[in-house]
Structure formats: C-alpha cells, structure tokens
Design an enzyme around this catalytic site. Sequence first.
Site, PDB file in Angstrom:
ATOM      1  N   TRP A 119       0.870  -1.182   0.000  1.00 26.38           N
ATOM      2  CA  TRP A 119       0.000   0.000   0.000  1.00 26.38           C
ATOM      3  C   TRP A 119       0.907   1.233   0.000  1.00 26.38           C
ATOM      4  O   TRP A 119       1.863   1.304   0.793  1.00 26.38           O
ATOM      5  CB  TRP A 119      -0.907   0.042   1.243  1.00 26.38           C
ATOM      6  CG  TRP A 119      -1.597   1.369   1.340  1.00 26.38           C
ATOM      7  CD1 TRP A 119      -2.656   1.794   0.597  1.00 26.38           C
ATOM      8  CD2 TRP A 119      -1.227   2.477   2.190  1.00 26.38           C
ATOM      9  NE1 TRP A 119      -2.971   3.100   0.927  1.00 26.38           N
ATOM     10  CE2 TRP A 119      -2.116   3.534   1.901  1.00 26.38           C
ATOM     11  CE3 TRP A 119      -0.225   2.674   3.150  1.00 26.38           C
ATOM     12  CZ2 TRP A 119      -2.039   4.774   2.543  1.00 26.38           C
ATOM     13  CZ3 TRP A 119      -0.154   3.911   3.785  1.00 26.38           C
ATOM     14  CH2 TRP A 119      -1.058   4.945   3.485  1.00 26.38           C
ATOM     15  N   GLU A 127      -3.160  -2.843  -2.403  1.00 24.03           N
ATOM     16  CA  GLU A 127      -4.306  -2.269  -1.680  1.00 24.03           C
ATOM     17  C   GLU A 127      -4.538  -0.820  -2.089  1.00 24.03           C
ATOM     18  O   GLU A 127      -3.662   0.025  -1.938  1.00 24.03           O
ATOM     19  CB  GLU A 127      -4.017  -2.337  -0.169  1.00 24.03           C
ATOM     20  CG  GLU A 127      -5.097  -1.717   0.694  1.00 24.03           C
ATOM     21  CD  GLU A 127      -4.754  -1.750   2.186  1.00 24.03           C
ATOM     22  OE1 GLU A 127      -3.608  -2.098   2.536  1.00 24.03           O
ATOM     23  OE2 GLU A 127      -5.633  -1.402   3.002  1.00 24.03           O
ATOM     24  N   LYS A 151      -7.240   2.763  -2.131  1.00 26.06           N
ATOM     25  CA  LYS A 151      -8.204   3.434  -1.269  1.00 26.06           C
ATOM     26  C   LYS A 151      -8.823   4.614  -1.987  1.00 26.06           C
ATOM     27  O   LYS A 151      -8.379   5.003  -3.069  1.00 26.06           O
ATOM     28  CB  LYS A 151      -7.590   3.814   0.076  1.00 26.06           C
ATOM     29  CG  LYS A 151      -6.525   4.902   0.052  1.00 26.06           C
ATOM     30  CD  LYS A 151      -5.725   4.881   1.342  1.00 26.06           C
ATOM     31  CE  LYS A 151      -6.449   5.531   2.490  1.00 26.06           C
ATOM     32  NZ  LYS A 151      -5.605   5.546   3.718  1.00 26.06           N
ATOM     33  N   ASP A 159      -9.869  -3.193   1.781  1.00 19.49           N
ATOM     34  CA  ASP A 159      -9.893  -2.777   3.188  1.00 19.49           C
ATOM     35  C   ASP A 159     -11.287  -2.196   3.440  1.00 19.49           C
ATOM     36  O   ASP A 159     -11.736  -1.304   2.702  1.00 19.49           O
ATOM     37  CB  ASP A 159      -8.788  -1.723   3.404  1.00 19.49           C
ATOM     38  CG  ASP A 159      -8.715  -1.208   4.837  1.00 19.49           C
ATOM     39  OD1 ASP A 159      -9.766  -0.823   5.380  1.00 19.49           O
ATOM     40  OD2 ASP A 159      -7.609  -1.155   5.399  1.00 19.49           O
ATOM     41  N   HIS A 187     -11.936   1.573   3.157  1.00 20.25           N
ATOM     42  CA  HIS A 187     -11.382   2.328   2.034  1.00 20.25           C
ATOM     43  C   HIS A 187     -12.373   2.722   0.953  1.00 20.25           C
ATOM     44  O   HIS A 187     -12.008   2.907  -0.199  1.00 20.25           O
ATOM     45  CB  HIS A 187     -10.219   1.560   1.419  1.00 20.25           C
ATOM     46  CG  HIS A 187      -8.993   1.625   2.261  1.00 20.25           C
ATOM     47  ND1 HIS A 187      -7.760   1.184   1.857  1.00 20.25           N
ATOM     48  CD2 HIS A 187      -8.815   2.116   3.516  1.00 20.25           C
ATOM     49  CE1 HIS A 187      -6.881   1.382   2.814  1.00 20.25           C
ATOM     50  NE2 HIS A 187      -7.496   1.935   3.836  1.00 20.25           N
ATOM     51  N   HIS A 195      -8.858  -6.601   4.537  1.00 20.64           N
ATOM     52  CA  HIS A 195      -8.466  -5.975   5.802  1.00 20.64           C
ATOM     53  C   HIS A 195      -9.766  -5.630   6.504  1.00 20.64           C
ATOM     54  O   HIS A 195     -10.482  -4.738   6.047  1.00 20.64           O
ATOM     55  CB  HIS A 195      -7.685  -4.676   5.557  1.00 20.64           C
ATOM     56  CG  HIS A 195      -6.238  -4.891   5.276  1.00 20.64           C
ATOM     57  ND1 HIS A 195      -5.367  -3.852   5.059  1.00 20.64           N
ATOM     58  CD2 HIS A 195      -5.502  -6.013   5.194  1.00 20.64           C
ATOM     59  CE1 HIS A 195      -4.150  -4.334   4.851  1.00 20.64           C
ATOM     60  NE2 HIS A 195      -4.208  -5.647   4.923  1.00 20.64           N
ATOM     61  N   ASP A 239     -12.181   6.871   6.963  1.00 16.70           N
ATOM     62  CA  ASP A 239     -11.297   5.716   7.137  1.00 16.70           C
ATOM     63  C   ASP A 239     -10.566   5.839   8.473  1.00 16.70           C
ATOM     64  O   ASP A 239      -9.361   6.043   8.528  1.00 16.70           O
ATOM     65  CB  ASP A 239     -10.312   5.679   5.957  1.00 16.70           C
ATOM     66  CG  ASP A 239      -9.338   4.521   6.063  1.00 16.70           C
ATOM     67  OD1 ASP A 239      -9.696   3.504   6.680  1.00 16.70           O
ATOM     68  OD2 ASP A 239      -8.215   4.650   5.523  1.00 16.70           O
ATOM     69  N   ASP A 271     -10.139   3.702  10.962  1.00 19.93           N
ATOM     70  CA  ASP A 271      -9.461   2.525  11.510  1.00 19.93           C
ATOM     71  C   ASP A 271      -9.833   2.231  12.960  1.00 19.93           C
ATOM     72  O   ASP A 271      -8.986   1.878  13.770  1.00 19.93           O
ATOM     73  CB  ASP A 271      -7.932   2.648  11.342  1.00 19.93           C
ATOM     74  CG  ASP A 271      -7.503   2.440   9.906  1.00 19.93           C
ATOM     75  OD1 ASP A 271      -7.763   1.355   9.374  1.00 19.93           O
ATOM     76  OD2 ASP A 271      -6.924   3.376   9.311  1.00 19.93           O
ATOM     77  N   ASP A 314      -6.944  -4.647  10.113  1.00 18.26           N
ATOM     78  CA  ASP A 314      -6.272  -3.352   9.987  1.00 18.26           C
ATOM     79  C   ASP A 314      -7.036  -2.287  10.764  1.00 18.26           C
ATOM     80  O   ASP A 314      -7.983  -1.687  10.241  1.00 18.26           O
ATOM     81  CB  ASP A 314      -6.143  -2.962   8.509  1.00 18.26           C
ATOM     82  CG  ASP A 314      -5.224  -1.763   8.330  1.00 18.26           C
ATOM     83  OD1 ASP A 314      -4.617  -1.325   9.327  1.00 18.26           O
ATOM     84  OD2 ASP A 314      -5.110  -1.258   7.192  1.00 18.26           O
TER      85      ASP A 314
END
Length: 424
Positions: free
Chosen positions: A189, A231, A233, A264, A267, A291, A299, A301, A331
Amino acid sequence: MPTAKKISAAYKLAQDAYAAVGVDTEKAIKRALALPISLHCWQTDDVAGLEPPREGLDGGGIMATGGYPGRARNGDEMRSDLSKVLSLLPGKQRLNLHAFYAETDGKPVDRDALQPEHFSNWVSWARRERIGLDFNPTYFAHPLANAGFTLAHADPSVRQFWIEHGKVSRRIAQHFAEKLRTPCVNNHWVPDGAKDAPADRFAPRHRLAESYDAIFADESVDTAKCIDAVEGKLFGLGSEEYVVGSQEFYSNYALTRQKMLCLDLGHYHPTESVADKVSAHLEFHPKLLVHTSRPVRWDSDHVVTLDDAVRNFFLEIARGNAWNRITIALDFFDASINRIAAYVIGTRATRQAMLCGLLDPTAQLQAAENEGRGHERLALMEYTRALPWGAVWDELCRRDDVPAGADWLKEVARYEKAVLSKRD
Ligand code: RNT
Ligand code: ZN
C-alpha cells in the site's frame, strides 16, 4: 460468567435450532477455527515502527489517536503483548508485520537495504507461537515519503529507492515462507496522492504501474512463497482529492499482473457496500485479501466490532462458498483504549462474523429465491439474525480452550497491572 456445563447446554439447543434450518453447527465450528486471521502488529505501538525517531516526518496518511498508557516501545514488548493477545483468541492466527518493525541492533539500515536477518527475532517468536508471518513494505513515515509520493514520485531517484524497498520486502516475505513453511502474503500500500486537484492524473498512475512492474520483475522470488497483494483506497489524510492507487487502478493492475487484490473495509465511500464487491471481483480475480476495519464517518481505523459491514462481508463469502478464495487480515489502530483488549475485541469480532457466515442457511435462502418465494427468503434472513450464534461461539471458545463470554477481560486487567502500567 458461563460455566462449561452451561455453555454445553446452551450449545445443544443452538445446534437444534440451526439444524432446523439445515445448518450443521459442528462443521461451522471446525471451519471457523481453522481459517487463519492475520493480526496486524501495528496496534501494539500505534503504528510507530521501530526505526530511530526522525524529526519532521509526515505520517503518510496513517494516524493513531489517543494516549492510553502501555504502548509497546520495542520489539520485545510488542511480542510479549502479542503473545498475550494470542492466548486469548480462539482459532488459527498469523502475524502481519510491517517492514519498519525491523530490528537492526541500533545500526541505521535504510528501507532499501533491509534483509531477512533484521526480522530474526520475529521469525523465532512466530516459530515459538507456531504461527505464520505475513509482511508489508512500509512506503510511509520516511523522509522520502514526505512529498506525498513514493513509487509514483516524479523524481526517478526517489522512485528507485522505493522500488528497492519493494524488492527487498519480497525477499523477506519469501524468507518468512521458507522458515515457517507457509506462504507469506506481502501487501503493498502506498500513500501516493494529492490534497488538491492535480493538473495531471495520468503521469503518476503510469509511474506507479511502472514501479510495481519493476518490483515484480525480480524473478528470483517464488510467487508460490511470496504472495503479493495490492491495496487501494478512496482518499487519505493529505490525499483527499487524488489517490494514485485507487480501487480501479489496483483492480486492473492485480488482474493483469496476477497479483492479489486487497479490499480494506475502511477504504470506500461510507454508502458503498464492500460485501457487494466480493462477487464482482471474484468473477475475475482468483483470490482476494481483506483488511477488516471499522470506518467511523471516514477511514478512521476503529477497532472492528461485529457490525453489519463485517457481517455482510463474510455472509457474501459464505453465500458464494468462497472461503478458499479469501485471505483474512486485520487493519485497525486505536490508541485511546487498552491495546491488548483492542486486539481481542477486533479479532474476535472478525472471527464471529466468519462464524455467522458459516452458520448462514444459504441453501434454504437460495432455494426460496430460485423458486420465486422472495418473502420466504426475506423472512428467513430476518429469522437467522435471532438464531443463537452466541451459544455456538461460546462452544467454539470452550473447545479451543480460551475464555468464553467476556471472561478474557480479567486476564487483560491482570496484564495491564503487571506489565502495561509499568511502561512510561
Ligand atoms: C492504509 C492501509 C494500510 C495501512 C497499513 C498500516 O490506509 O489501510 O493497510 O493501514 O499498511
Ligand atoms: Zn488496510
């Protein structure tokens, strides 16, 4: 707190309830325990890495917020925390390392010069824990990433540095696979992108594709051992307007270069369903990496919980019987709560979502749909939400000899007092 006897009694009832809709809970438990989840190492230390601290670094779009005490400050503390986490999790786990967790004995070794030996502590630890390792080149938190561009940078010498980093990451991944006898997923990424509208969206994308091609041209790496993933986004901190490695870029790149595509859950635009993307991609891609994450408004997380996005994702895997075509990783990073608990909550939630997928009465739902009884499909879908999956989960924990219910919190409190509270 559930006793073993109560867990077994509740499980028997649950088993019957699921059997009535054609679901074999024994099969579901076995499969849910066997599918590996790759734990991201970076929740232990708030994505700080183990390199000597550098002044004036741009975080590259990754930022953990919060100041809960007990952050791991070195490799030994990380491994100690991760061992504690593993002891509280049911099922099979792996560890997902980032390149900037290399341990170089105090000697500065830049990212383009990393070697497998810089990860020997991690390999020994993984061997002791009997788990496999996955890997990620770290294309951020470095002076040569400060401009917001790495593999797509306009300056060929900057690009070359990152290409070398990508190449060494593949050799390290191959080494992990050989040492631990299990293929290593190496996920790429890059933070490359622009805060505001660029006048040229073409050239950076062309450069990014060329840089990856240069990285993957190294034929000394066995792609059965090092499984490269890419990956994308939608946007990031500092790349709000333009992300070079967007979803479309990577879907096409992965497909034409036989690389694994990583989705992810954080994302995409909040109204997009990542679950809906599974069947679209799997029509063309042999495998996907996921993820799991929890985007709150963006995003962010957040620690994964058993929310609809995660549940629906694994329902899709179940409904397409695609368990062999998905590689599962985590993630998220939250520095505002106990980090051991963060892992246990997020990993358990991910495995619970997998279990819920495995407990789905897919055959009955699809029969109702195919035979034109849409009302029955919908009614059954609603009914399955009320089925006692929690009793099956507790039984799964009991069988794997880890605390069921929320009993693991006691061990987290003990470890916090004995270990985490002693850290600065
Ligand atoms: C960033 C990506 C990426 C990172 C890790 C640290 O938006 O999700 O996976 O979170 O590599
Ligand atoms: Zn990710």
